[in-house]
Design an enzyme around this catalytic site. Structure first.
Site, PDB file in Angstrom:
ATOM      1  N   LYS A  72      -7.561   3.775  -2.442  1.00 15.05           N
ATOM      2  CA  LYS A  72      -7.509   3.861  -0.785  1.00 15.05           C
ATOM      3  C   LYS A  72      -9.302   3.427  -0.817  1.00 15.05           C
ATOM      4  O   LYS A  72      -9.502   2.482  -1.514  1.00 15.05           O
ATOM      5  CB  LYS A  72      -7.693   5.397  -0.643  1.00 15.05           C
ATOM      6  CG  LYS A  72      -6.320   6.109  -0.976  1.00 15.05           C
ATOM      7  CD  LYS A  72      -5.994   7.291  -0.353  1.00 15.05           C
ATOM      8  CE  LYS A  72      -4.775   7.959  -0.783  1.00 15.05           C
ATOM      9  NZ  LYS A  72      -4.339   8.999  -0.194  1.00 15.05           N
ATOM     10  N   GLY A 100      -2.643  13.679  -0.822  1.00 12.94           N
ATOM     11  CA  GLY A 100      -4.186  14.216  -0.606  1.00 12.94           C
ATOM     12  C   GLY A 100      -4.275  15.800  -0.072  1.00 12.94           C
ATOM     13  O   GLY A 100      -5.290  16.289   0.184  1.00 12.94           O
ATOM     14  N   SER A 119       0.065  14.234  -4.368  1.00  9.49           N
ATOM     15  CA  SER A 119      -0.687  14.920  -5.170  1.00  9.49           C
ATOM     16  C   SER A 119      -0.039  15.154  -6.817  1.00  9.49           C
ATOM     17  O   SER A 119       0.012  16.237  -7.264  1.00  9.49           O
ATOM     18  CB  SER A 119      -0.661  16.471  -4.585  1.00  9.49           C
ATOM     19  OG  SER A 119      -1.432  16.427  -3.404  1.00  9.49           O
ATOM     20  N   ASN A 169      -3.525   4.168  -6.068  1.00  6.88           N
ATOM     21  CA  ASN A 169      -3.960   3.669  -4.958  1.00  6.88           C
ATOM     22  C   ASN A 169      -5.422   4.309  -4.714  1.00  6.88           C
ATOM     23  O   ASN A 169      -5.592   5.350  -4.452  1.00  6.88           O
ATOM     24  CB  ASN A 169      -2.991   4.256  -4.003  1.00  6.88           C
ATOM     25  CG  ASN A 169      -3.619   4.044  -2.615  1.00  6.88           C
ATOM     26  OD1 ASN A 169      -4.575   3.051  -2.207  1.00  6.88           O
ATOM     27  ND2 ASN A 169      -2.905   4.752  -1.472  1.00  6.88           N
ATOM     28  N   GLU A 199       6.669   9.086  -0.653  1.00  3.87           N
ATOM     29  CA  GLU A 199       5.654   9.904  -0.651  1.00  3.87           C
ATOM     30  C   GLU A 199       5.625  10.792   0.892  1.00  3.87           C
ATOM     31  O   GLU A 199       5.336  10.530   1.749  1.00  3.87           O
ATOM     32  CB  GLU A 199       4.378   8.998  -0.379  1.00  3.87           C
ATOM     33  CG  GLU A 199       4.369   8.076  -1.506  1.00  3.87           C
ATOM     34  CD  GLU A 199       2.516   7.598  -1.466  1.00  3.87           C
ATOM     35  OE1 GLU A 199       2.163   8.023  -2.818  1.00  3.87           O
ATOM     36  OE2 GLU A 199       2.071   7.260  -0.430  1.00  3.87           O
ATOM     37  N   GLU A 241      -0.807   6.484   5.506  1.00  7.23           N
ATOM     38  CA  GLU A 241      -2.109   6.652   6.224  1.00  7.23           C
ATOM     39  C   GLU A 241      -2.311   5.458   7.246  1.00  7.23           C
ATOM     40  O   GLU A 241      -2.763   5.461   8.350  1.00  7.23           O
ATOM     41  CB  GLU A 241      -3.069   6.439   5.272  1.00  7.23           C
ATOM     42  CG  GLU A 241      -3.234   7.832   4.541  1.00  7.23           C
ATOM     43  CD  GLU A 241      -4.045   7.771   3.372  1.00  7.23           C
ATOM     44  OE1 GLU A 241      -4.745   6.825   2.905  1.00  7.23           O
ATOM     45  OE2 GLU A 241      -4.007   8.956   2.445  1.00  7.23           O
ATOM     46  N   HIS A 289       2.074   2.485   3.686  1.00  3.79           N
ATOM     47  CA  HIS A 289       1.580   3.786   3.094  1.00  3.79           C
ATOM     48  C   HIS A 289       1.340   4.682   4.509  1.00  3.79           C
ATOM     49  O   HIS A 289       1.028   4.102   5.578  1.00  3.79           O
ATOM     50  CB  HIS A 289       0.115   3.616   2.864  1.00  3.79           C
ATOM     51  CG  HIS A 289      -0.361   4.762   2.012  1.00  3.79           C
ATOM     52  ND1 HIS A 289      -0.732   5.793   2.683  1.00  3.79           N
ATOM     53  CD2 HIS A 289      -0.318   5.078   0.706  1.00  3.79           C
ATOM     54  CE1 HIS A 289      -1.243   6.937   1.828  1.00  3.79           C
ATOM     55  NE2 HIS A 289      -0.952   6.401   0.596  1.00  3.79           N
TER      56      HIS A 289
END
Ligand code: PEP
Length: 272
Positions: free
Chosen positions: A13, A187, A225, A11, A181, A101, A99
């Site tokens: 991003k 991140g 991560s 991904n 996740e 985010e 996701h």
């Protein structure tokens, strides 16, 4: 032994540009040309504007492309949106939905994510559907309740698509992939330990089995991560079937090392 073929998806991003992409994909392509990893599936998910460029750079290679989002509308006056038809037109095989985010910054709800899943599945796109708890949810003992809510919603929509929904071609089981996740691991450099990740994956799989009776067939990726240093111990876990990789997907050597770790822990035998 695992019978599910691992998937490693990068991904990207909101990262990359034409020059960067050329280098990164050139290196992935060259390395996987010398050392094909047929025991796993590999996908990269660049930003929308670069999907076509990535298609050119990856033509003839086994690396598939995915998008990071899709509209739940078919077409029309939805400024800034990108439809499933457009993604298929560009040769995309996968799309990431839900996701964290997007759930957090764009306020996407389970219903929004399911609507996107349904639209993508109706157009034959493979789905990588993300779920995971926040740190606050974990620390207050709500991890399983959050995962159950998310899995129930997504599996409901996926089962409908697998039965054919209102479209002619039902979604094959292997095209619906869950990605666990934990939000606190994305991140942050702080990955879930293999044991914590396995515990969550086993819970998700039991929920899948109870809902759809196919818990064993569905791939569940871990994301958060993942690095070359921890990939092997994560992928060795019985219910972890590959990874959704953020930061490390932007470094060719790291992404390749993670792919090799997934191949090493695949139970899928490869004809040579
Ligand atoms: C992600 O964004 O899906 C992700 C897992 O990011 P990172 O690997 O950088 O934690």
């Amino acid at each position: 032994m695992k019978t599910r073929k691992p998937l490693v998806a990068g991904n990207w991003k909101m990262n990359g540009d034409t020059v960067f992409n050329e280098h990164l994909l050139g290196e992935l392509r060259a390395s996987l040309g010398r050392e094909p990893l047929a025991a796993i599936e590999i996908a990269v998910c660049p930003p929308f504007p670069y999907l076509a460029q990535a298609g050119g750079l990856l033509a003839g290679s086994a690396i598939e492309r995915g998008a990071q989002n899709v509209s739940d509308r078919p077409n029309g006056a939805f400024t800034g949106e990108v439809s499933a038809t457009m993604l298929v037109d560009l040769g995309c095989r996968w799309v990431i939905v839900g996701h964290s985010e997007r759930r957090q910054s764009m306020g996407e709800t389970d219903d929004d994510v399911c609507a996107k899943l349904t639209m993508a599945a109706a157009h034959g796109l493979g789905i990588i559907a993300c779920i995971g708890e926040t740190l606050e949810e974990r620390e207050s003992g709500r991890t399983e309740a959050v995962l159950a809510r998310q899995v129930d919603a997504l599996v409901g929509a996926a089962s409908q698509a697998q039965r054919g929904g209102d479209v002619a071609a039902p979604m094959p089981a292997e095209r619906f992939v869950l990605a666990y996740e934990p939000v606190w691991a994305i991140g942050t450099g702080r990955s879930a330990s293999p044991e914590i990740a396995q515990q969550a994956h086993a819970f998700i799989r039991s929920r899948l089995a109870a809902l759809a009776g196919e818990g064993r067939a569905t791939r569940i990726l871990y994301g958060g991560s993942v690095k070359p240093e921890n990939a092997g111990s994560l992928f060795a876990m019985p219910d972890i079937d590959g990874g959704l990789i953020g930061g490390a997907a932007l470094i060719a050597d790291d992404f390749l090392a993670i792919c090799r770790a997934a191949a090493a822990h695949s139970g899928v035998s490869v004809e040579r």
